[in-house]
Design a protein around this motif. Structure first.
Motif, mmCIF file in Angstrom:
data_model
loop_
_atom_site.group_PDB
_atom_site.id
_atom_site.type_symbol
_atom_site.label_atom_id
_atom_site.label_comp_id
_atom_site.label_asym_id
_atom_site.label_seq_id
_atom_site.Cartn_x
_atom_site.Cartn_y
_atom_site.Cartn_z
ATOM 1 N N HIS A 19 0.833 -1.212 0.000
ATOM 2 C CA HIS A 19 0.000 0.000 0.000
ATOM 3 C C HIS A 19 0.865 1.258 0.000
ATOM 4 O O HIS A 19 1.963 1.241 0.548
ATOM 5 C CB HIS A 19 -0.859 0.049 1.279
ATOM 6 C CG HIS A 19 -1.620 -1.211 1.556
ATOM 7 N ND1 HIS A 19 -1.374 -1.998 2.656
ATOM 8 C CD2 HIS A 19 -2.599 -1.819 0.851
ATOM 9 C CE1 HIS A 19 -2.197 -3.044 2.624
ATOM 10 N NE2 HIS A 19 -2.938 -2.971 1.536
ATOM 11 N N ASP A 22 3.152 2.155 3.297
ATOM 12 C CA ASP A 22 3.842 1.029 3.958
ATOM 13 C C ASP A 22 5.342 1.268 4.035
ATOM 14 O O ASP A 22 5.977 1.041 5.065
ATOM 15 C CB ASP A 22 3.636 -0.286 3.181
ATOM 16 C CG ASP A 22 2.211 -0.825 3.276
ATOM 17 O OD1 ASP A 22 1.440 -0.332 4.109
ATOM 18 O OD2 ASP A 22 1.902 -1.748 2.498
ATOM 19 N N HIS A 134 -0.021 -7.382 2.974
ATOM 20 C CA HIS A 134 1.427 -7.343 3.227
ATOM 21 C C HIS A 134 2.010 -8.753 3.108
ATOM 22 O O HIS A 134 3.066 -8.946 2.495
ATOM 23 C CB HIS A 134 1.735 -6.824 4.639
ATOM 24 C CG HIS A 134 1.282 -5.421 4.895
ATOM 25 N ND1 HIS A 134 1.561 -4.760 6.063
ATOM 26 C CD2 HIS A 134 0.558 -4.553 4.147
ATOM 27 C CE1 HIS A 134 1.031 -3.537 6.033
ATOM 28 N NE2 HIS A 134 0.413 -3.395 4.872
HETATM 29 ZN ZN LIG Z 1 -0.233 -1.504 4.394
#
Ligand SMILES: [Zn+2]
Length: 242
Positions: A19, A22, A134
């Motif tokens: 994302h 991150d 993730h």
């Molecule tokens: Zn994330």
């Protein structure tokens, strides 16, 4: 401390994340050190963060462009000017062959000496680090490093149709790992990490204690890594891929 390649041997680093934001939570302080040292860092963000929690006033259709722009601005805070997005749907990422091929493509294009990616492991101590996207991206990224990017017979279309030669990434730095082996002192670059996180205005604009919270996590990592009191660190698990 783990066996780690000398930064002087590193020309390019590819950071792969799920994302927008991150990479800034996980590694922006370390990345600022790398770009200061003249290393080129490239980001590859698998989703546009389009399932992120945002102000209800923002039309959902505008979210991908907004979050991409925030990630590009955050990258600039730490000296990164090449940000690539794969446009996968946020919240529904799986470690598919398609994702492995798309990541192997970027690895062959960038030809990095080091890859940074999230851990595919569930970290029971830190639930947010273990977001399913993730873990899926971490798994696909490691598979893309080995064997896909280096094996000329994996995804032959990359070589035959796109003229992308195989590439061996010698080292991977995994973030969010339950068993970190390497701690980078980011005390000097902390303010730029915070600036990068603040650039994700839609995500951090309402978090008043952001700096305090991050300082707490990074202080904890520094203590774990045996750094002097008052220092801040980002933690990684290092893999040599040979
Ligand atoms: Zn994330």
């Amino acid at each position: 401390m783990a066996d780690v390649l000398d930064d002087a041997e590193i020309a390019r680093i590819l950071a792969i994340t799920a994302h927008p934001d991150d990479v800034d939570f996980a590694a922006a302080g370390t990345i600022a050190r790398w770009t200061d040292a003249g290393i080129e860092v490239i980001y590859c963000v698998v989703t546009d963060g389009d399932a992120g929690e945002l102000d209800e006033d923002v039309p959902r259709a505008d979210v991908p462009a907004l979050r991409r722009a925030e990630q590009v601005a955050a990258a600039k805070c730490v000296g990164v000017h090449d940000v690539r997005f794969l446009g996968y749907p946020d919240g529904r990422v799986e470690a598919t062959l398609d994702l492995r091929r798309d990541l192997a493509r970027v690895i062959r294009q960038v030809r990095p000496d080091r890859v940074v990616c999230p851990t595919p492991e569930r970290n029971y101590a830190r639930m947010p680090a273990s977001h399913p996207d993730h873990r899926a991206v971490g798994s696909a990224a490691l598979d893309a490093v080995y064997p896909d990017a280096r094996n000329p017979f994996a995804f032959p279309e990359l070589r035959d149709r796109e003229d992308l030669a195989p590439w061996t990434v010698p080292e991977v730095w995994i973030s969010g790992s339950p068993s970190p082996t390497h701690f980078v002192d980011v005390t000097a670059t902390f303010s730029r990490k915070i600036a990068a996180l603040r650039a994700h205005e839609s995500q951090t604009g309402h978090v008043d204690d952001l700096e305090e919270r991050i300082r707490g996590w990074l202080g904890h990592a520094a203590a774990l890594g045996g750094l002097p009191q008052g220092h801040l660190a980002e933690a990684f698990q290092i893999l040599q891929t040979a």
